[in-house]
Motif scaffolding. Structure first.
Motif, PDB file in Angstrom:
ATOM      1  N   SER A  22      62.358 -14.505  -5.040  1.00 11.78           N
ATOM      2  CA  SER A  22      62.835 -14.489  -3.655  1.00 11.78           C
ATOM      3  C   SER A  22      61.762 -14.983  -2.696  1.00 11.78           C
ATOM      4  N   ILE A  23      60.531 -14.530  -2.898  1.00 13.67           N
ATOM      5  CA  ILE A  23      59.430 -14.940  -2.021  1.00 13.67           C
ATOM      6  C   ILE A  23      59.223 -16.448  -2.095  1.00 13.67           C
ATOM      7  N   VAL A  24      59.234 -16.997  -3.296  1.00 16.37           N
ATOM      8  CA  VAL A  24      59.077 -18.447  -3.470  1.00 16.37           C
ATOM      9  C   VAL A  24      60.207 -19.186  -2.764  1.00 16.37           C
ATOM     10  N   GLY A  25      61.445 -18.710  -2.934  1.00 20.17           N
ATOM     11  CA  GLY A  25      62.594 -19.344  -2.297  1.00 20.17           C
ATOM     12  C   GLY A  25      62.527 -19.290  -0.784  1.00 20.17           C
ATOM     13  N   ILE A  26      62.073 -18.151  -0.265  1.00 17.19           N
ATOM     14  CA  ILE A  26      61.951 -17.985   1.188  1.00 17.19           C
ATOM     15  C   ILE A  26      60.930 -18.973   1.745  1.00 17.19           C
ATOM     16  N   GLU A  28      59.797 -21.691   0.421  1.00 21.02           N
ATOM     17  CA  GLU A  28      60.220 -23.074   0.210  1.00 21.02           C
ATOM     18  C   GLU A  28      61.160 -23.552   1.316  1.00 21.02           C
ATOM     19  N   ASN A  29      61.958 -22.641   1.858  1.00 25.93           N
ATOM     20  CA  ASN A  29      62.983 -23.040   2.832  1.00 25.93           C
ATOM     21  C   ASN A  29      62.560 -22.883   4.285  1.00 25.93           C
ATOM     22  N   ILE A  30      61.616 -21.982   4.574  1.00 21.69           N
ATOM     23  CA  ILE A  30      61.263 -21.784   5.988  1.00 21.69           C
ATOM     24  C   ILE A  30      59.949 -22.470   6.362  1.00 21.69           C
ATOM     25  N   LEU A  31      59.176 -22.879   5.337  1.00 22.23           N
ATOM     26  CA  LEU A  31      57.895 -23.524   5.622  1.00 22.23           C
ATOM     27  C   LEU A  31      57.937 -25.004   5.283  1.00 22.23           C
ATOM     28  N   SER A  32      57.197 -25.796   6.048  1.00 22.66           N
ATOM     29  CA  SER A  32      57.057 -27.225   5.772  1.00 22.66           C
ATOM     30  C   SER A  32      55.630 -27.649   6.139  1.00 22.66           C
ATOM     31  N   ILE A  33      55.214 -28.798   5.651  1.00 25.30           N
ATOM     32  CA  ILE A  33      53.866 -29.291   5.940  1.00 25.30           C
ATOM     33  C   ILE A  33      53.963 -30.461   6.913  1.00 25.30           C
ATOM     34  N   SER A  34      53.273 -30.327   8.037  1.00 28.71           N
ATOM     35  CA  SER A  34      53.270 -31.375   9.061  1.00 28.71           C
ATOM     36  C   SER A  34      51.831 -31.632   9.492  1.00 28.71           C
ATOM     37  N   THR A  58      61.422 -19.928  10.871  1.00 29.77           N
ATOM     38  CA  THR A  58      61.059 -18.512  10.823  1.00 29.77           C
ATOM     39  C   THR A  58      61.744 -17.700  11.917  1.00 29.77           C
ATOM     40  N   VAL A  59      61.722 -18.207  13.135  1.00 33.17           N
ATOM     41  CA  VAL A  59      62.274 -17.449  14.266  1.00 33.17           C
ATOM     42  C   VAL A  59      63.777 -17.242  14.110  1.00 33.17           C
ATOM     43  N   VAL A  60      64.493 -18.321  13.818  1.00 33.21           N
ATOM     44  CA  VAL A  60      65.951 -18.231  13.691  1.00 33.21           C
ATOM     45  C   VAL A  60      66.345 -17.273  12.573  1.00 33.21           C
ATOM     46  N   VAL A  61      65.700 -17.414  11.418  1.00 38.23           N
ATOM     47  CA  VAL A  61      66.028 -16.562  10.271  1.00 38.23           C
ATOM     48  C   VAL A  61      65.689 -15.109  10.560  1.00 38.23           C
ATOM     49  N   SER A  64      67.287 -19.340   3.044  1.00 36.27           N
ATOM     50  CA  SER A  64      66.206 -18.400   3.311  1.00 36.27           C
ATOM     51  C   SER A  64      66.737 -16.978   3.435  1.00 36.27           C
ATOM     52  N   LEU A  65      67.823 -16.826   4.187  1.00 37.30           N
ATOM     53  CA  LEU A  65      68.396 -15.495   4.374  1.00 37.30           C
ATOM     54  C   LEU A  65      68.977 -14.970   3.064  1.00 37.30           C
TER      55      LEU A  65
END
Length: 229
Positions: A40-44, A46-52, A61-64, A184-185
């Protein structure tokens, strides 16, 4: 593919649990909770974080987080978990076992996010993951209630097809952001399911109360897309 894997996992687990009920014990699957939480942690992440620009950005993060919290309060106010669990408190033990199984496998984050992910991107990962997780629980429920637990696979399969069909029909209203947020949710709800397996009864979280958060995310994104357009 994912729909079939999950249905077969539930069906096979229920049948095997009924056959080998004297050899199946809940304690044998205590380590499963840790695996569920790690996945679950990996899935979360993977979906809420990105590299910029070489930096890790929490894009959703905020919306979820808001959907998770507000959704829980809505679910708690509606007493969702209490009402759902109350459906199986009848006098017919055989019927209760089947209802318990349908509720357990048919309501949850991956049950909703999995079909949506498949409908929009053709990705069966979450459905297959759900099948892997459902199998040991089907064994346990099969040992407790008998082979009839396997029949719950048909109801779960049918609901998943309906969710996927709805997502496909309304695809133009569903964005990539919405998909990441729903996934994510879904993983967050799965995390709390794993948490509930290892904590004491008084500390358990009523994770079914989080389900309204998924619909809040859908409503938010549909409105946001409409404003942008």
């Amino acid at each position: 593919m994912g729909f079939i894997v999950d249905a077969c996992s539930i069906s096979l687990g229920g049948i095997l649990g009924g056959i080998f009920k004297n050899k199946v014990h809940i304690g044998n699957f205590s380590a499963l909770s840790i695996g569920i939480m790690l996945i679950s942690i990996v899935g979360i992440l993977e979906n809420i974080l990105s590299i910029s620009d070489g930096k890790i950005v929490g894009e959703h993060t905020v919306v979820v987080s808001i959907a998770l919290i507000v959704g829980y309060f809505i679910g708690d106010a509606l007493k969702m978990e209490d009402r759902i669990c109350g459906l199986s408190r009848g006098q017919n033990a055989a019927a209760n076992g089947l209802i318990d199984s349908i509720l357990f496998f048919g309501i949850g984050g991956l049950q909703i996010s999995g079909p949506i992910l498949y409908a929009l991107e053709g990705d069966s990962f979450q459905l297959i993951l759900k099948g892997v997780i459902d199998f040991p629980f089907a064994l346990i429920l099969g040992a407790a209630y008998g082979k009839k637990v396997s029949l719950s696979a048909a109801a779960v399969f049918f609901v998943q097809l309906i969710i996927a069909a709805l997502a496909f029909c309304f695809e133009r209203f569903l964005s990539a952001n919405l998909l990441c947020q729903i996934c994510s949710l879904g993983y967050l709800i799965l995390f709390f399911s794993g948490f509930n397996m290892i904590c004491s009864p008084q500390n358990k979280i009523k994770n079914m109360n989080f389900i309204p958060g998924i619909f809040l995310i859908i409503i938010y994104n549909v409105i946001a897309e409409g404003i942008i357009q």
